[in-house]
Design a protein around this motif. Structure first.
Motif, PDB file in Angstrom:
ATOM      1  N   GLY A  11     -19.219 -18.007  -0.920  1.00 33.94           N
ATOM      2  CA  GLY A  11     -19.207 -18.882   0.259  1.00 33.94           C
ATOM      3  C   GLY A  11     -20.059 -20.135   0.048  1.00 33.94           C
ATOM      4  O   GLY A  11     -19.680 -21.240   0.458  1.00 33.94           O
ATOM      5  N   LEU A  12     -21.215 -19.948  -0.613  1.00 35.54           N
ATOM      6  CA  LEU A  12     -22.076 -21.111  -0.900  1.00 35.54           C
ATOM      7  C   LEU A  12     -21.324 -22.114  -1.788  1.00 35.54           C
ATOM      8  O   LEU A  12     -21.356 -23.329  -1.547  1.00 35.54           O
ATOM      9  N   MET A  13     -20.654 -21.573  -2.824  1.00 40.01           N
ATOM     10  CA  MET A  13     -19.931 -22.440  -3.760  1.00 40.01           C
ATOM     11  C   MET A  13     -18.751 -23.119  -3.049  1.00 40.01           C
ATOM     12  O   MET A  13     -18.456 -24.290  -3.269  1.00 40.01           O
ATOM     13  N   ILE A  35     -23.201 -31.915  -9.803  1.00 43.18           N
ATOM     14  CA  ILE A  35     -22.204 -32.783  -9.149  1.00 43.18           C
ATOM     15  C   ILE A  35     -22.777 -34.200  -8.983  1.00 43.18           C
ATOM     16  O   ILE A  35     -22.100 -35.196  -9.254  1.00 43.18           O
ATOM     17  N   VAL A  36     -24.026 -34.260  -8.566  1.00 40.62           N
ATOM     18  CA  VAL A  36     -24.663 -35.578  -8.405  1.00 40.62           C
ATOM     19  C   VAL A  36     -24.736 -36.267  -9.773  1.00 40.62           C
ATOM     20  O   VAL A  36     -24.407 -37.457  -9.913  1.00 40.62           O
ATOM     21  N   PHE A  37     -25.100 -35.494 -10.809  1.00 42.96           N
ATOM     22  CA  PHE A  37     -25.237 -36.063 -12.152  1.00 42.96           C
ATOM     23  C   PHE A  37     -23.900 -36.576 -12.684  1.00 42.96           C
ATOM     24  O   PHE A  37     -23.798 -37.691 -13.209  1.00 42.96           O
ATOM     25  N   GLN A  38     -22.851 -35.780 -12.525  1.00 50.83           N
ATOM     26  CA  GLN A  38     -21.531 -36.174 -13.046  1.00 50.83           C
ATOM     27  C   GLN A  38     -20.880 -37.249 -12.168  1.00 50.83           C
ATOM     28  O   GLN A  38     -20.081 -38.052 -12.649  1.00 50.83           O
ATOM     29  N   GLY A  39     -21.176 -37.189 -10.873  1.00 53.98           N
ATOM     30  CA  GLY A  39     -20.472 -38.025  -9.890  1.00 53.98           C
ATOM     31  C   GLY A  39     -19.341 -37.202  -9.297  1.00 53.98           C
ATOM     32  O   GLY A  39     -18.406 -36.825 -10.026  1.00 53.98           O
ATOM     33  N   ALA A  40     -19.432 -36.931  -7.989  1.00 57.62           N
ATOM     34  CA  ALA A  40     -18.425 -36.061  -7.358  1.00 57.62           C
ATOM     35  C   ALA A  40     -17.012 -36.592  -7.580  1.00 57.62           C
ATOM     36  O   ALA A  40     -16.063 -35.827  -7.753  1.00 57.62           O
ATOM     37  N   ASN A  41     -16.881 -37.922  -7.634  1.00 55.41           N
ATOM     38  CA  ASN A  41     -15.534 -38.491  -7.753  1.00 55.41           C
ATOM     39  C   ASN A  41     -14.955 -38.377  -9.166  1.00 55.41           C
ATOM     40  O   ASN A  41     -13.909 -38.948  -9.467  1.00 55.41           O
ATOM     41  N   THR A  42     -15.647 -37.639 -10.056  1.00 57.00           N
ATOM     42  CA  THR A  42     -15.079 -37.374 -11.392  1.00 57.00           C
ATOM     43  C   THR A  42     -14.666 -35.908 -11.537  1.00 57.00           C
ATOM     44  O   THR A  42     -14.145 -35.514 -12.572  1.00 57.00           O
ATOM     45  N   ILE A  43     -14.941 -35.092 -10.512  1.00 53.13           N
ATOM     46  CA  ILE A  43     -14.714 -33.638 -10.663  1.00 53.13           C
ATOM     47  C   ILE A  43     -13.463 -33.201  -9.900  1.00 53.13           C
ATOM     48  O   ILE A  43     -13.325 -33.421  -8.700  1.00 53.13           O
ATOM     49  N   ALA A  44     -12.559 -32.556 -10.636  1.00 57.26           N
ATOM     50  CA  ALA A  44     -11.293 -32.109 -10.036  1.00 57.26           C
ATOM     51  C   ALA A  44     -11.461 -30.752  -9.359  1.00 57.26           C
ATOM     52  O   ALA A  44     -11.011 -30.564  -8.221  1.00 57.26           O
ATOM     53  N   ALA A  96     -28.153 -25.728  -8.579  1.00 55.76           N
ATOM     54  CA  ALA A  96     -27.779 -26.268  -9.891  1.00 55.76           C
ATOM     55  C   ALA A  96     -26.411 -26.947  -9.821  1.00 55.76           C
ATOM     56  O   ALA A  96     -26.170 -27.978 -10.466  1.00 55.76           O
ATOM     57  N   MET A  97     -25.524 -26.378  -9.025  1.00 55.59           N
ATOM     58  CA  MET A  97     -24.176 -26.950  -8.862  1.00 55.59           C
ATOM     59  C   MET A  97     -24.271 -28.329  -8.172  1.00 55.59           C
ATOM     60  O   MET A  97     -23.675 -29.304  -8.622  1.00 55.59           O
ATOM     61  N   GLU A  98     -25.039 -28.393  -7.099  1.00 53.47           N
ATOM     62  CA  GLU A  98     -25.232 -29.674  -6.387  1.00 53.47           C
ATOM     63  C   GLU A  98     -25.791 -30.725  -7.355  1.00 53.47           C
ATOM     64  O   GLU A  98     -25.337 -31.872  -7.386  1.00 53.47           O
ATOM     65  N   CYS A 157     -15.839 -30.444 -19.283  1.00 53.70           N
ATOM     66  CA  CYS A 157     -15.990 -29.126 -18.655  1.00 53.70           C
ATOM     67  C   CYS A 157     -17.468 -28.744 -18.689  1.00 53.70           C
ATOM     68  O   CYS A 157     -18.084 -28.794 -19.759  1.00 53.70           O
ATOM     69  N   PHE A 158     -18.017 -28.372 -17.542  1.00 59.12           N
ATOM     70  CA  PHE A 158     -19.450 -28.103 -17.445  1.00 59.12           C
ATOM     71  C   PHE A 158     -19.677 -26.724 -16.818  1.00 59.12           C
ATOM     72  O   PHE A 158     -18.973 -26.353 -15.878  1.00 59.12           O
ATOM     73  N   HIS A 159     -20.660 -26.018 -17.405  1.00 58.45           N
ATOM     74  CA  HIS A 159     -20.861 -24.609 -17.048  1.00 58.45           C
ATOM     75  C   HIS A 159     -22.194 -24.383 -16.345  1.00 58.45           C
ATOM     76  O   HIS A 159     -23.233 -24.798 -16.840  1.00 58.45           O
ATOM     77  N   LEU A 160     -22.127 -23.692 -15.210  1.00 59.94           N
ATOM     78  CA  LEU A 160     -23.332 -23.362 -14.443  1.00 59.94           C
ATOM     79  C   LEU A 160     -23.760 -21.935 -14.775  1.00 59.94           C
ATOM     80  O   LEU A 160     -22.950 -21.149 -15.270  1.00 59.94           O
ATOM     81  N   PRO A 161     -25.017 -21.580 -14.474  1.00 56.25           N
ATOM     82  CA  PRO A 161     -25.450 -20.208 -14.756  1.00 56.25           C
ATOM     83  C   PRO A 161     -24.619 -19.167 -13.993  1.00 56.25           C
ATOM     84  O   PRO A 161     -24.096 -19.443 -12.905  1.00 56.25           O
TER      85      PRO A 161
END
Ligand SMILES: Cc1ncc(COP(=O)(O)O)c(C=O)c1O
Length: 450
Positions: free
Chosen positions: A242-244, A211-220, A206-208, A178-182
């Motif tokens: 809307g951005l998110m 996602i790149v760091f974790q790998g999009a295919n690991t995030i539910a 920061a979210m983008e 579980c990862f938390h953004l500002p």
């Protein structure tokens, strides 16, 4: 009822309170509320005050709605309980599922999974997102993203995506992945960005990046409150959700809108997501779904999510999750009556008007009192006032001062809620103009006493 002295002296001998220290409750007696009417509550000393907390962000219809009370009483005599686990249902639960679906149809929601409250609804959504990805052939998508300062209840899943560390530390280790953004909290943030729109963009970046760091295919999934409630009524820029949403969409990540507070009109719109013009994949609801008259929550799914489960022919789409009280007939009767009343009384329109009044009044108080560092709200009946002991340094106000203020405001005729050094207000959506004036007068009295 036991006599008043007994209640005051023995209240916490056997009763542990949520979000409190069991030892402290025995020394500092809580306010014991014995009755309520309209937007008011009355304690055992017969002190009657405006309830600017709305119970706990939940008594949207106020305390005197006989339509909901009668529906609950009638259902108790017809069918007080039957299980809704696979194989059985009840007529009122079916009716309630239509009522909830209709209420959120404009948000793209079409399926309802009933629960016993907000934490249950969050847990349900988190679990179902993982199962959704497995069904689609992407079992590696198991991680969750969320926002700091977000509150998503107290189950292990919800606590893991929770963004306030005092709800986490004593119970760690929590769920991995579980990862938390500002938070979109323009008064304090790591980017030192006070412009809400620019802050929204920084968080999106920061979210983008995450996602790149974790790998999009690991995030539910990504879960957020459209307006953060318990974290201090943090209102993002209109562009933020809307951005998110767009980022989630681009990366195949499901968006869960946690509408436990913002659902059912509190933000001045039927849902918080609609307030920002966003259609999420799932919603968690509770609180206003029954105005607190019966413990009910609901997790909602879009057609596209539902289709993945319903079209499964392997058996893997079976939902091995649920609660004894899911689709409880008495809760369902409360839901049907409450939603009917919410629409009949058009509570969202009053929430918008009275919310503006409360917000404007709080801004006037900020001109008068230097201890007010920030005023947040202006989008329905959710208002946060952040207190500081040094305005330039933004030093959070001392806890003892906050407690003294809370007591003075109460004595002056209004119950407010404290969230750290914030005053939080979320009164019934049926509150009148005169009652909001009374809330503001009580705050003025309390602030003048500091
Ligand atoms: C946004 C949000 N999600 C989840 C919850 C948890 O709901 P409950 O306390 O009904 O479990 C809350 C409770 O305040 C909430 O505000």
């Amino acid at each position: 009822m036991k006599d008043e002295n007994f209640l005051k002296e023995n209240n916490a001998r056997h009763l542990w309170h949520p979000m409190g220290h069991p030892g402290d409750a025995q020394i500092n007696a809580p306010k014991i509320i014995k009755g309520a009417d309209g937007a008011h509550i009355t304690d055992i000393d017969d002190h009657r005050v405006v309830d600017a907390v709305g119970g706990l962000w939940c008594v949207n219809l106020g305390y005197s709605n006989d339509v909901v009370k009668d529906a609950i009483a009638r259902q108790l005599y017809e069918l007080p309980y039957y299980s809704a686990f696979a194989g059985t249902s009840n007529p009122t639960a079916i009716e309630a599922s239509y009522a909830v679906r209709d209420f959120f149809a404009e948000d793209g929601m079409s399926r309802v999974f009933f629960t016993s409250g907000g934490s249950d609804s969050v847990e349900t959504c988190l679990r179902l997102t993982r199962q959704y990805h497995r069904l689609r052939g992407e079992p590696t998508r198991t991680k969750f993203l969320s926002l700091k300062k977000g509150y998503h209840g107290t189950h292990f899943g919800g606590a893991s995506v929770n963004g306030n560390n005092r709800f986490r530390i004593a119970y760690e280790p929590l769920l991995p992945g579980c990862f938390h953004l500002p938070s979109p909290y323009s008064y304090r943030n790591p980017f030192e960005q006070t412009d809400p729109s620019k802050l929204a963009q920084s968080i999106a970046n920061a979210m983008e990046d995450e996602i790149v760091f974790q790998g999009a295919n690991t995030i539910a999934a990504f879960i957020m409150e459209p307006i953060q409630g318990a974290g201090g009524v943090i209102v993002p820029a209109a562009s933020f959700m809307g951005l998110m949403r767009a980022i989630c969409h681009r990366h195949g990540i499901l968006m869960i809108s946690d509408e436990v507070i913002t659902g059912f009109g509190r933000s001045g719109h039927a849902s918080g997501a609609r307030h920002w013009g966003v259609k999420p994949d799932m919603m968690c609801t509770a609180k206003g779904i029954t105005s607190g008259y019966f413990p009910v929550g609901a997790a909602l799914m879009s057609d596209a999510v539902a289709e993945v489960f319903e079209s499964d022919t392997t058996g893997e789409g079976a939902i091995f999750h649920g609660y004894t009280y899911s689709a409880h007939p008495v809760g369902a009767a409360a839901v049907v009556a409450c939603l009917t009343e919410t629409l009949r009384l058009d509570t969202k329109t009053n929430a918008a008007a009275r919310g503006t009044q409360l917000h404007q009044g709080a801004l006037k108080l900020a001109e008068k009192y230097d201890v007010i560092g920030d005023v947040r709200g202006g989008h329905g009946l959710m208002t946060g006032i952040e207190l500081v002991s040094d305005k330039a340094a933004k030093t959070p106000m001392d806890n003892a001062v906050m407690k003294r203020l809370h007591q003075t405001v109460y004595e002056a005729g209004t119950m407010v809620r404290l969230g750290m050094h914030n005053i939080l207000m979320s009164p019934p959506l049926t509150i009148t103009e005169a009652e909001i004036d009374r809330v503001l007068d009580a705050l003025d009295t309390g602030l003048a006493s500091l």
